[in-house]
Design a protein around this motif. Structure first.
Motif, PDB file in Angstrom:
ATOM      1  N   ALA A  72       0.848  -1.182   0.000  1.00  0.00           N
ATOM      2  CA  ALA A  72       0.000   0.000   0.000  1.00  0.00           C
ATOM      3  C   ALA A  72       0.889   1.239   0.000  1.00  0.00           C
ATOM      4  O   ALA A  72       2.028   1.198   0.467  1.00  0.00           O
ATOM      5  N   GLU A  73       0.367   2.330  -0.540  1.00  0.00           N
ATOM      6  CA  GLU A  73       1.158   3.557  -0.606  1.00  0.00           C
ATOM      7  C   GLU A  73       1.511   4.066   0.781  1.00  0.00           C
ATOM      8  O   GLU A  73       2.621   4.520   1.027  1.00  0.00           O
ATOM      9  N   ARG A  74       0.564   3.973   1.705  1.00  0.00           N
ATOM     10  CA  ARG A  74       0.809   4.417   3.073  1.00  0.00           C
ATOM     11  C   ARG A  74      -0.193   3.748   3.992  1.00  0.00           C
ATOM     12  O   ARG A  74      -1.184   3.166   3.549  1.00  0.00           O
ATOM     13  N   ARG A  78      -5.901   1.285   1.027  1.00  0.00           N
ATOM     14  CA  ARG A  78      -6.075  -0.076   0.517  1.00  0.00           C
ATOM     15  C   ARG A  78      -4.802  -0.556  -0.183  1.00  0.00           C
ATOM     16  O   ARG A  78      -4.069   0.238  -0.765  1.00  0.00           O
ATOM     17  N   PHE A  79      -4.593  -1.862  -0.125  1.00  0.00           N
ATOM     18  CA  PHE A  79      -3.485  -2.451  -0.852  1.00  0.00           C
ATOM     19  C   PHE A  79      -3.809  -2.445  -2.346  1.00  0.00           C
ATOM     20  O   PHE A  79      -4.917  -2.773  -2.762  1.00  0.00           O
ATOM     21  N   PHE A 232      -6.927  -6.210   3.349  1.00  0.00           N
ATOM     22  CA  PHE A 232      -7.123  -7.311   2.416  1.00  0.00           C
ATOM     23  C   PHE A 232      -6.086  -7.168   1.316  1.00  0.00           C
ATOM     24  O   PHE A 232      -5.961  -6.106   0.705  1.00  0.00           O
ATOM     25  N   PHE A 233      -5.330  -8.236   1.059  1.00  0.00           N
ATOM     26  CA  PHE A 233      -4.287  -8.180   0.041  1.00  0.00           C
ATOM     27  C   PHE A 233      -3.940  -9.592  -0.415  1.00  0.00           C
ATOM     28  O   PHE A 233      -4.453 -10.585   0.133  1.00  0.00           O
ATOM     29  N   ALA A 234      -3.105  -9.694  -1.423  1.00  0.00           N
ATOM     30  CA  ALA A 234      -2.603 -10.981  -1.897  1.00  0.00           C
ATOM     31  C   ALA A 234      -1.202 -11.178  -1.340  1.00  0.00           C
ATOM     32  O   ALA A 234      -0.353 -10.287  -1.437  1.00  0.00           O
ATOM     33  N   SER A 235      -0.956 -12.341  -0.749  1.00  0.00           N
ATOM     34  CA  SER A 235       0.361 -12.612  -0.176  1.00  0.00           C
ATOM     35  C   SER A 235       1.358 -12.958  -1.279  1.00  0.00           C
ATOM     36  O   SER A 235       0.989 -13.189  -2.433  1.00  0.00           O
ATOM     37  N   ALA A 236       2.620 -13.022  -0.913  1.00  0.00           N
ATOM     38  CA  ALA A 236       3.667 -13.324  -1.884  1.00  0.00           C
ATOM     39  C   ALA A 236       3.542 -14.729  -2.449  1.00  0.00           C
ATOM     40  O   ALA A 236       4.075 -15.014  -3.527  1.00  0.00           O
TER      41      ALA A 236
END
Length: 334
Positions: A72-74, A78-79, A232-236
């Motif tokens: 995320a930017e900061r 949101r991611f 909420f985001f996608a992991s590596a």
């Protein structure tokens, strides 16, 4: 045109110029981007077995450069969709969709939709120990040619699963009823049959109003994260991840050291990445000291920081589209 693939000599990549090898791998299994089986001239249905049990094949010998951009930017935003840009040697033509390459090492045509991942090998003596850095799908492949068509290369633009969630917008269904934020995320993922083993969902502490899930999968999950005050985001490693409200102060990954950067002495068995460059940033744009949050059909909840207002002036932020079920949760978020 028929091209015979002749791989260039292996040239391992290095993470931050340090001793950790980086590998780029392509999925040649059932989830390699061709999830529809064929029987004679008929489709044999849809399948996602490759996403659960992929067959990763090393393609690092073709790779010239890798750039990964995730996060995320900061804080509080949101991611964004994670991206990975891979520059590859395309002398053999195997990275150009539609080119007939009889000796292609990738089993199937290399085209947009195939899954790609980037991993780090932190232990030279244990090649099976791999730390994921990025997992996603090839979104676009761009051929580039030098002067007189010498040293042709291809730029592979890859996106993480958030891009798939953004592109998924099934028809709305029956009202879900009031749900925990984590239940809402599961409901959104269920309607696109996202595999259970590619989910990392923490139990939410807040509740959200009933929904027919009419928005994209990404928007449904992101709004649940907004209502939670989580993420909420996608992991590596390609999982859909939902974090509850206190994840930054309670998660093991948030409060424990995950890696060493720039240290001359580190714990035995650990490796430190060298510092190549560092910078700091102090921005007034990041200061918010007068907050007002409201949910649909609710009452605006306010919060202020008098000391900050005195130091920086009043800097307000208002948002009125939260899905929370109660005003008390909005007061907590504010």
């Amino acid at each position: 045109m028929t091209v015979v693939a002749v791989p260039p000599p292996a040239q391992p990549l290095r993470w931050l110029g340090g001793p950790i090898d980086v590998r780029v791998e392509v999925d040649t299994g059932g989830g390699a981007g061709l999830e529809t089986g064929l029987w004679d001239i008929s489709r044999w249905g849809e399948a996602l077995w490759g996403s659960v049990d992929p067959d990763w094949q090393d393609m690092t010998r073709y790779v010239i450069d890798v750039t990964i951009d995730r996060g995320a930017e900061r804080w509080g935003q949101r991611f964004r969709v994670g991206t990975c840009t891979i520059l590859v040697d395309n002398t053999s033509g195997i990275f150009t969709p539609g080119v007939d390459v009889p000796s292609s090492p990738f089993f199937r045509e290399f085209r947009p939709g195939r899954r790609i991942r980037v991993v780090a090998l932190p232990d030279p003596d244990d090649p099976d120990l791999k730390v994921p850095l990025f997992t996603g799908r090839l979104d676009a492949s761009v051929d580039q040619f030098g002067e007189a068509a010498v040293a042709p290369v291809a730029v592979l633009h890859c996106l993480d699963p958030l891009a798939e969630f953004h592109a998924s917008n099934p028809p709305e269904g029956a009202p879900t009823g009031v749900q925990l934020t984590s239940e809402r995320v599961h409901a959104a993922l269920d309607r696109i049959d996202w595999p259970e083993d590619l989910r990392d969902i923490q139990t939410g502490l807040h509740s959200v109003q009933s929904s027919t899930l009419a928005d994209t999968t990404l928007e449904e999950c992101a709004r649940a994260a907004d209502a939670e005050g989580g993420a909420f985001f996608a992991s590596a490693d390609g999982k859909a991840v939902f974090k509850a409200r206190n994840w930054l102060s309670e998660d093991d990954r948030s409060v424990n050291v995950q890696g060493w950067i720039g240290f001359d002495e580190v714990p035995e068995g650990a490796q430190a990445a060298p510092v190549l460059d560092a910078s700091g940033s102090w921005e007034l744009a990041r200061v918010v000291n007068d907050v007002g949050f409201a949910r649909a059909g609710g009452t605006m909840q306010f919060a202020e920081d008098p000391a900050s207002i005195q130091a920086y002036g009043r800097r307000s932020y208002r948002r009125t589209d939260f899905l929370n079920f109660s005003d008390g949760e909005l007061a907590s978020l504010a």
